[in-house]
Design a protein around this motif. Structure first.
Motif, PDB file in Angstrom:
ATOM      1  N   SER A  50      67.680 -14.283  15.722  1.00  0.00           N
ATOM      2  CA  SER A  50      67.717 -13.170  14.784  1.00  0.00           C
ATOM      3  C   SER A  50      68.900 -12.207  15.276  1.00  0.00           C
ATOM      4  N   LEU A  69      69.848 -20.447  -1.022  1.00  0.00           N
ATOM      5  CA  LEU A  69      69.780 -19.327  -2.357  1.00  0.00           C
ATOM      6  C   LEU A  69      71.223 -19.208  -2.827  1.00  0.00           C
ATOM      7  N   ALA A 110      58.925 -19.731   9.518  1.00  0.00           N
ATOM      8  CA  ALA A 110      58.796 -18.518  10.382  1.00  0.00           C
ATOM      9  C   ALA A 110      58.754 -17.180   9.427  1.00  0.00           C
ATOM     10  N   GLY A 152      61.667 -30.351  -1.294  1.00  0.00           N
ATOM     11  CA  GLY A 152      62.756 -30.981  -0.802  1.00  0.00           C
ATOM     12  C   GLY A 152      63.948 -30.265  -1.518  1.00  0.00           C
ATOM     13  N   ALA A 154      67.056 -29.694  -4.013  1.00  0.00           N
ATOM     14  CA  ALA A 154      67.168 -29.236  -5.406  1.00  0.00           C
ATOM     15  C   ALA A 154      67.993 -29.590  -6.388  1.00  0.00           C
ATOM     16  N   LEU A 158      66.148 -29.110  -9.863  1.00  0.00           N
ATOM     17  CA  LEU A 158      66.568 -27.802 -10.538  1.00  0.00           C
ATOM     18  C   LEU A 158      67.232 -27.996 -11.951  1.00  0.00           C
ATOM     19  N   ARG A 207      73.747 -33.754   5.369  1.00  0.00           N
ATOM     20  CA  ARG A 207      72.153 -33.678   5.585  1.00  0.00           C
ATOM     21  C   ARG A 207      71.756 -35.129   6.177  1.00  0.00           C
ATOM     22  N   TYR A 222      65.095 -34.960   5.468  1.00  0.00           N
ATOM     23  CA  TYR A 222      66.556 -35.218   5.183  1.00  0.00           C
ATOM     24  C   TYR A 222      67.080 -36.488   5.154  1.00  0.00           C
ATOM     25  N   VAL A 253      76.407 -25.844   9.077  1.00  0.00           N
ATOM     26  CA  VAL A 253      74.793 -25.711   9.299  1.00  0.00           C
ATOM     27  C   VAL A 253      74.326 -27.226   9.504  1.00  0.00           C
TER      28      VAL A 253
HETATM   29  C1  B12 Z   1      71.319 -23.320   9.656  1.00  0.00           C
HETATM   30  C2  B12 Z   1      70.033 -23.365  10.168  1.00  0.00           C
HETATM   31  C3  B12 Z   1      69.615 -22.270  10.990  1.00  0.00           C
HETATM   32  C4  B12 Z   1      70.289 -21.155  11.404  1.00  0.00           C
HETATM   33  C5  B12 Z   1      70.695 -19.872  10.160  1.00  0.00           C
HETATM   34  C6  B12 Z   1      69.297 -19.670   9.402  1.00  0.00           C
HETATM   35  C7  B12 Z   1      69.471 -18.976   8.134  1.00  0.00           C
HETATM   36  N1  B12 Z   1      69.316 -17.453   8.247  1.00  0.00           N
HETATM   37  O1  B12 Z   1      69.843 -19.325   7.001  1.00  0.00           O
HETATM   38  C8  B12 Z   1      69.872 -20.514  12.516  1.00  0.00           C
HETATM   39  C9  B12 Z   1      70.471 -21.109  13.480  1.00  0.00           C
HETATM   40  C10 B12 Z   1      69.863 -18.953  12.599  1.00  0.00           C
HETATM   41  C11 B12 Z   1      68.351 -20.911  12.169  1.00  0.00           C
HETATM   42  C12 B12 Z   1      67.534 -20.381  13.099  1.00  0.00           C
HETATM   43  C13 B12 Z   1      66.172 -20.851  12.866  1.00  0.00           C
HETATM   44  N2  B12 Z   1      65.556 -22.070  12.302  1.00  0.00           N
HETATM   45 CO1  B12 Z   1      66.721 -23.258  11.257  1.00  0.00          CO
HETATM   46  N3  B12 Z   1      67.872 -24.335  10.173  1.00  0.00           N
HETATM   47  C14 B12 Z   1      69.008 -24.242   9.975  1.00  0.00           C
HETATM   48  C15 B12 Z   1      69.413 -25.633   9.237  1.00  0.00           C
HETATM   49  C16 B12 Z   1      69.991 -26.605  10.227  1.00  0.00           C
HETATM   50  C17 B12 Z   1      70.217 -25.619   7.918  1.00  0.00           C
HETATM   51  C18 B12 Z   1      69.612 -24.741   7.007  1.00  0.00           C
HETATM   52  C19 B12 Z   1      70.485 -24.563   5.782  1.00  0.00           C
HETATM   53  O2  B12 Z   1      71.373 -23.446   5.678  1.00  0.00           O
HETATM   54  N4  B12 Z   1      70.727 -25.611   4.944  1.00  0.00           N
HETATM   55  C20 B12 Z   1      71.454 -25.462   3.762  1.00  0.00           C
HETATM   56  C21 B12 Z   1      70.848 -25.370   2.426  1.00  0.00           C
HETATM   57  C22 B12 Z   1      71.736 -25.618   1.331  1.00  0.00           C
HETATM   58  O3  B12 Z   1      69.738 -26.284   2.305  1.00  0.00           O
HETATM   59  P1  B12 Z   1      68.269 -26.251   2.159  1.00  0.00           P
HETATM   60  O4  B12 Z   1      67.972 -24.770   3.008  1.00  0.00           O
HETATM   61  O5  B12 Z   1      67.354 -27.046   2.518  1.00  0.00           O
HETATM   62  O6  B12 Z   1      68.071 -25.575   0.710  1.00  0.00           O
HETATM   63  C23 B12 Z   1      67.793 -26.736  -0.194  1.00  0.00           C
HETATM   64  C24 B12 Z   1      66.366 -26.904  -0.694  1.00  0.00           C
HETATM   65  O7  B12 Z   1      65.723 -26.904   0.389  1.00  0.00           O
HETATM   66  C25 B12 Z   1      66.185 -26.251  -1.810  1.00  0.00           C
HETATM   67  N5  B12 Z   1      65.677 -25.008  -1.731  1.00  0.00           N
HETATM   68  C26 B12 Z   1      65.769 -24.041  -0.647  1.00  0.00           C
HETATM   69  N6  B12 Z   1      65.335 -22.935  -1.016  1.00  0.00           N
HETATM   70  C27 B12 Z   1      65.058 -22.908  -2.104  1.00  0.00           C
HETATM   71  C28 B12 Z   1      64.132 -22.000  -3.146  1.00  0.00           C
HETATM   72  C29 B12 Z   1      63.935 -22.415  -4.326  1.00  0.00           C
HETATM   73  C30 B12 Z   1      63.710 -21.100  -5.396  1.00  0.00           C
HETATM   74  C31 B12 Z   1      64.415 -23.489  -5.022  1.00  0.00           C
HETATM   75  C32 B12 Z   1      64.144 -23.917  -6.363  1.00  0.00           C
HETATM   76  C33 B12 Z   1      64.838 -24.670  -4.252  1.00  0.00           C
HETATM   77  C34 B12 Z   1      65.159 -24.249  -2.753  1.00  0.00           C
HETATM   78  O8  B12 Z   1      67.643 -26.248  -2.611  1.00  0.00           O
HETATM   79  C35 B12 Z   1      68.572 -26.178  -1.665  1.00  0.00           C
HETATM   80  C36 B12 Z   1      69.408 -27.309  -2.197  1.00  0.00           C
HETATM   81  O9  B12 Z   1      69.002 -28.483  -2.165  1.00  0.00           O
HETATM   82  C37 B12 Z   1      68.074 -26.179   8.936  1.00  0.00           C
HETATM   83  C38 B12 Z   1      67.813 -27.485   8.697  1.00  0.00           C
HETATM   84  C39 B12 Z   1      68.209 -28.255   7.528  1.00  0.00           C
HETATM   85  N7  B12 Z   1      68.973 -29.438   7.485  1.00  0.00           N
HETATM   86  O10 B12 Z   1      68.285 -27.589   6.523  1.00  0.00           O
HETATM   87  C40 B12 Z   1      67.200 -25.639   9.998  1.00  0.00           C
HETATM   88  C41 B12 Z   1      65.550 -25.207   9.764  1.00  0.00           C
HETATM   89  C42 B12 Z   1      65.618 -24.838   8.538  1.00  0.00           C
HETATM   90  N8  B12 Z   1      65.398 -24.240  10.762  1.00  0.00           N
HETATM   91  C43 B12 Z   1      64.299 -24.160  11.317  1.00  0.00           C
HETATM   92  C44 B12 Z   1      63.718 -23.349  12.407  1.00  0.00           C
HETATM   93  C45 B12 Z   1      62.382 -24.041  12.743  1.00  0.00           C
HETATM   94  C46 B12 Z   1      64.220 -22.414  12.870  1.00  0.00           C
HETATM   95  C47 B12 Z   1      63.944 -21.361  13.562  1.00  0.00           C
HETATM   96  C48 B12 Z   1      62.548 -20.859  13.544  1.00  0.00           C
HETATM   97  C49 B12 Z   1      64.123 -22.060  15.160  1.00  0.00           C
HETATM   98  C50 B12 Z   1      63.777 -21.004  16.131  1.00  0.00           C
HETATM   99  N9  B12 Z   1      62.723 -21.736  17.031  1.00  0.00           N
HETATM  100  O11 B12 Z   1      63.912 -19.913  16.359  1.00  0.00           O
HETATM  101  C51 B12 Z   1      65.066 -20.280  13.639  1.00  0.00           C
HETATM  102  C52 B12 Z   1      64.331 -19.196  12.631  1.00  0.00           C
HETATM  103  C53 B12 Z   1      65.631 -18.370  11.920  1.00  0.00           C
HETATM  104  C54 B12 Z   1      65.632 -16.650  12.662  1.00  0.00           C
HETATM  105  N10 B12 Z   1      66.879 -16.304  11.965  1.00  0.00           N
HETATM  106  O12 B12 Z   1      65.083 -16.625  13.423  1.00  0.00           O
HETATM  107  C55 B12 Z   1      63.512 -25.354  10.819  1.00  0.00           C
HETATM  108  C56 B12 Z   1      62.542 -25.081   9.441  1.00  0.00           C
HETATM  109  C57 B12 Z   1      61.268 -25.885   9.710  1.00  0.00           C
HETATM  110  C58 B12 Z   1      60.091 -25.258   8.673  1.00  0.00           C
HETATM  111  N11 B12 Z   1      59.275 -26.151   8.030  1.00  0.00           N
HETATM  112  O13 B12 Z   1      60.142 -24.202   8.473  1.00  0.00           O
HETATM  113  C59 B12 Z   1      64.602 -26.207  10.091  1.00  0.00           C
HETATM  114  C60 B12 Z   1      64.258 -27.038   8.818  1.00  0.00           C
HETATM  115  C61 B12 Z   1      65.164 -27.118  10.943  1.00  0.00           C
HETATM  116  C62 B12 Z   1      64.065 -28.238  11.411  1.00  0.00           C
HETATM  117  N12 B12 Z   1      63.964 -28.732  12.891  1.00  0.00           N
HETATM  118  O14 B12 Z   1      62.823 -28.584  11.127  1.00  0.00           O
HETATM  119  N13 B12 Z   1      68.265 -22.059  11.481  1.00  0.00           N
END
Ligand code: B12
Ligand code: SF4
Length: 529
Positions: A50, A69, A110, A152, A154, A158, A207, A222, A253
């Motif tokens: 954070s 989002l 989290a 998973g 979207a 979506l 991904r 993924y 990311v």
């Molecule tokens: C970048 C990232 C971070 C960054 C930025 C986070 C942020 N503020 O956004 C940082 C480095 C800060 C981070 C930190 C953490 N992270 Co992180 N992070 C990621 C990572 C690598 C990419 C996230 C991302 O931006 N993806 C890009 C978007 C476009 O993809 P997406 O989020 O999956 O969204 C898609 C779908 O999920 C869906 N979707 C998502 N939301 C919604 C909502 C709606 C309504 C709908 C319809 C669809 C939808 O649509 C999107 C398009 O397909 C992911 C892994 C991953 N591949 O996603 C882990 C991940 C999200 N992180 C994870 C974790 C555990 C953490 C931490 C808790 C780690 C820790 N020990 O401290 C911290 C907590 C955050 C904090 N601020 O304290 C886990 C979450 C696991 C879980 N089940 O919750 C992941 C999945 C990695 C893993 N090993 O499993 N993280």
């Protein structure tokens, strides 16, 4: 009120209702065309990531914007009105909820407490709730009540949902039968956020990851064949951010930026060209597997493209534990690998884990020693936790060692959700010793100085601190850390030495000072939990 007034009022109400019901049916037609969607990112608790104690120095509210989002917004029908509220930078007002027809909420495990609260507030005000993101995708806990849940990615589900919705046939759960190609992923709606409130922007290139680390849930969510966007898609995202005025750090990311090496190699020349043509407005950071060190060409091109930091999954210096975790890519001398990456101008950040079955008694000292020697200032050390659906989870379940599903999603809090081989008290106290040691100001600053030394730069880093902003950040840091703080001697020792040797890298230097403070404060607030 007189009877007469009652009658007149009844008449007025009747007329009003009559016209309203007309309006309602007319509105239903307009409704689907001009649906109002409120996208909400729940609040994160205080964690290592954070950077909450460092943000005030920069005058920022949060580090990263909610890329999920902004991507989801890009997938909405064009006619929808949309607003985004990130609870990490602002509060959610009732009026914002009232404005919306549907509330779209994302979240990691989290963020679940805040997510539940947003769901409750939305439901109380009669809104349609739509959930998506990692928490609802991979948790085995009971989910909060929501009208529609997306598990998973979207990109295909979506658009299908909106078609179903128009026909009045929307389902409760949407889960794509196959992982979508990233060619379907839109340019995120970066314009929905106030860029000034964040210290870093993010984009995603790929991904998935080709490796098969036992504890990793990425490969379950993924997949193991990394999918990438095209070069044109990436450059369009870079263009969009530049047009919105962003200059400074940009986080790619990906779980493993070099997961699909073939495509990354094709991307690099275009990335270098774009950065050169635009005067290097972004300093890039990403995550990669340690085998990046084996690829000279890729390292060189990353340097030329302006990559300044890379996060590696080192996990442990113990070979048997790496073998146990199936982390075969972390082979050879890991200290040499880190040094090689640093020599190409990239600061190394890394993740470390304790709690493997094969961890020896002296694992804690070995981790401290490795972190010291590798000059990794930002070391994220966690205790091994089993995430649902992973190979580790399944093995521990077979071995009868799981302690329930009570994972917090934050592996840097000293908790375990399975029975470790090492005595649990010893494990927790050893873990705390690592944290207390590596984040003392003296240790952190020593690593930061060494890291600056090992990462030669060809040109200054892109940043947001010019003129007054730079002076304000400098004053805030020097006053707080150099005057008020109990550790001011360590600060000045670092600052003077670093400024003497690296006066042209002031932004990095100040960032390190702010980080040292964040990690120390966070450790203090965790205490001996
Ligand atoms: C970048 C990232 C971070 C960054 C930025 C986070 C942020 N503020 O956004 C940082 C480095 C800060 C981070 C930190 C953490 N992270 Co992180 N992070 C990621 C990572 C690598 C990419 C996230 C991302 O931006 N993806 C890009 C978007 C476009 O993809 P997406 O989020 O999956 O969204 C898609 C779908 O999920 C869906 N979707 C998502 N939301 C919604 C909502 C709606 C309504 C709908 C319809 C669809 C939808 O649509 C999107 C398009 O397909 C992911 C892994 C991953 N591949 O996603 C882990 C991940 C999200 N992180 C994870 C974790 C555990 C953490 C931490 C808790 C780690 C820790 N020990 O401290 C911290 C907590 C955050 C904090 N601020 O304290 C886990 C979450 C696991 C879980 N089940 O919750 C992941 C999945 C990695 C893993 N090993 O499993 N993280
Ligand atoms: S290298 Fe990283 S992302 Fe890939 S499987 Fe291992 S832990 Fe997961």
């Amino acid at each position: 009120m007189s009877d007469y007034s009652r009658v007149s009022l009844a008449g007025i109400l009747f007329l009003h209702n009559y016209y309203s019901s007309e309006l309602v049916s007319r509105r239903t037609i307009v409704y689907t065309n001009t649906m109002k969607i409120l996208l909400v990112n729940p609040e994160f608790p205080e964690t290592y990531w954070s950077f909450r104690h460092a943000l005030p120095f920069e005058g920022k509210r949060s580090v990263f914007p909610p890329l999920s989002l902004m991507t989801v917004s890009g997938l909405l029908p064009q006619s929808c009105q949309r607003r985004l509220v990130d609870l990490n930078v602002e509060q959610l007002k009732d009026s914002q909820i009232d404005w919306a027809d549907m509330i779209f909420i994302t979240g990691m495990l989290a963020q679940k407490e805040s997510l539940h609260e947003v769901v409750r507030r939305g439901k109380d005000r009669g809104k349609l709730i739509v959930l998506g993101g990692p928490y609802v995708t991979s948790t085995i806990e009971e989910l909060p009540y929501a009208d529609h849940i997306f598990q998973g990615e979207a990109e295909t589900t979506l658009p299908q949902f909106f078609k179903d919705y128009e026909r009045g046939e929307a389902k409760r759960i949407y889960k794509a039968p196959e992982r979508p190609p990233l060619s379907l992923s839109p340019v995120p709606d970066f314009g929905l956020i106030d860029l000034k409130k964040y210290s870093c922007m993010s984009v995603q290139y790929s991904r998935g990851c080709p490796f098969s680390c036992e504890f990793c849930d990425i490969i379950e969510i993924y997949g193991r064949s990394p999918r990438t966007k095209s070069n044109q898609q990436m450059l369009a995202e870079f263009d969009a951010l530049k047009q919105l005025g962003w200059r400074g750090p940009l986080f790619i990311v990906d779980d493993n930026f070099i997961g699909n090496k073939k495509n990354v190699r094709l991307l690099m020349p275009d990335l270098i060209d774009w950065q050169k043509k635009n005067g290097f407005p972004f300093s890039l950071l990403t995550e990669a597997s340690v085998n990046l060190a084996d690829d000279d060409d890729l390292l060189t091109s990353m340097r030329h493209a302006g990559f300044r930091r890379v996060f590696l999954g080192i996990e442990t210096p113990v070979e048997e534990s790496l073998k146990e975790a199936q982390k075969t890519q972390n082979r050879g001398n890991l200290l040499d690998s880190v040094r090689k990456i640093q020599s190409r101008g990239m600061e190394v950040m890394a993740g470390f884990i304790v709690g493997f079955d094969n961890d020896p008694e002296d694992i804690f000292e070995r981790q401290i020693e490795f972190i010291r020697e590798s000059a990794i200032p930002m070391a994220m050390v966690g205790m091994l936790n089993a995430l649902p659906d992973t190979q580790l989870w399944k093995r521990l379940e077979r071995e009868g060692r799981l302690l329930g599903s009570d994972a917090t999603g934050n592996n840097t809090i000293a908790t375990v959700n399975f029975i470790p081989k090492m005595d649990v008290e010893k494990l927790i106290s050893g873990y705390q010793t690592i944290m207390r040691t590596i984040y003392t100001p003296r240790e952190y600053y020593r690593r930061a100085l060494e890291s600056l030394q090992r990462t030669p730069q060809d040109f200054p880093e892109a940043h947001q601190y010019h003129g007054l902003k730079a002076v304000t950040a400098l004053l805030r840091i020097t006053f707080k850390l150099g005057v008020l703080d109990a550790e001011r001697r360590e600060f000045w020792r670092f600052f003077i030495e670093a400024a003497r040797k690296h006066h042209d890298r002031m932004t990095e230097l100040l960032r390190h000072a702010a980080m040292a403070y964040h990690f120390r404060k966070l450790n203090e607030s965790y205490g001996d939990t």
